[in-house]
Design an enzyme around this catalytic site. Structure first.
Site, PDB file in Angstrom:
ATOM      1  N   TRP A 140       2.443   1.622  -3.379  1.00 52.05           N
ATOM      2  CA  TRP A 140       1.433   2.034  -4.360  1.00 52.05           C
ATOM      3  C   TRP A 140       1.336   3.556  -4.439  1.00 52.05           C
ATOM      4  CZ3 TRP A 140      -3.160   4.791  -4.175  1.00 52.05           C
ATOM      5  CH2 TRP A 140      -4.022   4.657  -5.279  1.00 52.05           C
ATOM      6  N   HIS A 141       1.562   4.236  -3.309  1.00 50.31           N
ATOM      7  CA  HIS A 141       1.440   5.693  -3.277  1.00 50.31           C
ATOM      8  C   HIS A 141       2.660   6.412  -3.843  1.00 50.31           C
ATOM      9  CE1 HIS A 141      -1.758   4.660  -0.367  1.00 50.31           C
ATOM     10  NE2 HIS A 141      -2.310   5.775  -0.795  1.00 50.31           N
ATOM     11  N   GLY A 142       3.786   5.727  -3.931  1.00 48.87           N
ATOM     12  CA  GLY A 142       4.965   6.367  -4.499  1.00 48.87           C
ATOM     13  C   GLY A 142       6.234   5.594  -4.189  1.00 48.87           C
ATOM     14  N   TYR A 169      -2.108  13.542  -3.878  1.00 48.35           N
ATOM     15  CA  TYR A 169      -1.559  12.219  -4.174  1.00 48.35           C
ATOM     16  C   TYR A 169      -0.595  12.247  -5.342  1.00 48.35           C
ATOM     17  CZ  TYR A 169      -3.968   9.125  -0.952  1.00 48.35           C
ATOM     18  OH  TYR A 169      -4.373   8.445   0.159  1.00 48.35           O
ATOM     19  N   SER A 180       0.827  -1.204   0.000  1.00 51.18           N
ATOM     20  CA  SER A 180       0.000   0.000   0.000  1.00 51.18           C
ATOM     21  C   SER A 180       0.863   1.256   0.000  1.00 51.18           C
ATOM     22  CB  SER A 180      -0.919   0.001   1.228  1.00 51.18           C
ATOM     23  OG  SER A 180      -1.663   1.198   1.295  1.00 51.18           O
TER      24      SER A 180
END
Length: 343
Positions: free
Chosen positions: A190-192, A340, A187
């Site tokens: 996934w964000h960076g 985001y 997770s």
């Protein structure tokens, strides 16, 4: 990925109509930041014939209005203060840094959930119901509840396509710990591609692991203080603790490096934590206070404005909507990217 996996697992049949499939993969309200839709949920709605529904369209417009308020009035007004504090953290007092961390929590919530509300409302104008993506997460009483209410479409995606295939909560204690760690690390990634996101994911994993291991992660399934105007002292305390832990994790999400995040935390918990911040953004804090009240009063609905003010006289209700529109237009001069995609 979910479309291909669901076909492989024989959960759905492949879509033979190229137009229907193209609409599914490119449905424009979803493209920037979700929610993450499943073929099993969205494709049947695209395929069937739809007719315009005035009541649903008005409801969609109302959700778009609330989404714009979250994004432009709350998130963008917080962003100016947050950027100033985080960019000059070495010069700030502990109390000012704490204020910056709290404001960032509202910035990212207003930014991301605001976009989701706009997407859901826009889709409803076309007769399509998207998956709910946020359910008042800052009113959660523990971290497990927070993750059931924050970015619901992503959390459920990881649960169905990663956590459960790994074994979920079955098996030995070590396997439970392994599965939780894998899900939250993925997770974060996934964000960076930055270690700050990985640490953010690991920190949330550490938060939630005790409740998973002692099987209390499914305790708070209902809306807090359901049917009551105010929460109990215990509920309020649990909400405060959960929010505080979440704010600490958000510092890693916002910081440019792991070192900067730890430096921010060390300075924040210095002796000056309990002093008055050097500069207090009174207008922003007033807007957040009003925002929290409206969200709290509407927490049992799909979004805060769904039934808010329905018992008011029509001139009063429309005056409230007019104030919302005026604030959106007033604050729309500040241009910010969605958080985001900012780092």
């Amino acid at each position: 990925m979910s479309y291909v996996i669901d076909i492989y697992k024989n959960r759905i049949k492949s879509e033979r109509d190229f137009i229907n499939y193209s609409v599914f993969v490119s449905f424009f309200p979803l493209l920037v930041a979700g929610p993450i839709e499943r073929a099993t949920h969205l494709l049947p709605q695209i395929i069937k014939e739809r007719t315009f529904n005035y009541t649903r369209a008005i409801d969609g417009l109302r959700q778009i209005l609330w989404g714009l308020f979250k994004k432009i009035v709350i998130a963008d007004s917080c962003a100016d203060v947050v950027n100033q504090i985080f960019n000059n953290s070495s010069e700030q007092s502990g109390s000012t840094l704490a204020l910056g961390a709290v404001l960032f929590a509202f910035q990212i919530y207003g930014d991301f959930s605001g976009y989701s509300d706009i997407a859901l409302g826009t889709a409803r104008l076309f007769g399509i119901e998207l998956l709910r993506n946020f359910a008042f997460p800052y009113f959660s009483r523990d971290i497990a509840e927070f993750w059931r209410r924050w970015h619901i479409s992503l959390s459920s995606w990881f649960k169905d396509y990663l956590y459960i295939p790994l074994g979920g909560s079955r098996g030995s204690t070590w396997k439970k710990i392994r599965n939780v760690l894998i899900v939250f690390v993925v997770s974060g990634f996934w964000h960076g591609a930055n270690w700050t996101f990985i640490i953010w994911g690991l920190l949330n994993a550490l938060y939630i692991l005790p409740s998973v291991l002692i099987k209390t992660n499914r305790v708070n399934l209902d809306v807090v203080a359901k049917g009551r105007l105010l929460p109990t002292i215990k509920e309020l305390g649990l909400i405060g603790i959960t929010f505080g832990l979440t704010v600490i994790a958000w510092i890693f999400f916002r910081s440019t490096s792991v070192g900067a995040a730890f430096d921010y935390l060390l300075r924040m918990f210095s002796k000056s934590l309990f002093t008055v911040p050097s500069e207090i953004p009174y207008v922003t804090l007033f807007l957040i206070a009003a925002f929290i009240i409206i969200e709290w009063l509407g927490r049992e609905d799909q979004y805060a404005l769904q039934k808010f003010g329905f018992k008011w006289a029509r001139p009063v209700r429309w005056s409230f909507y007019f104030v919302n529109v005026w604030l959106i237009l007033f604050f729309s001069g500040n241009q910010h990217e969605f958080i985001y995609f900012q780092f």
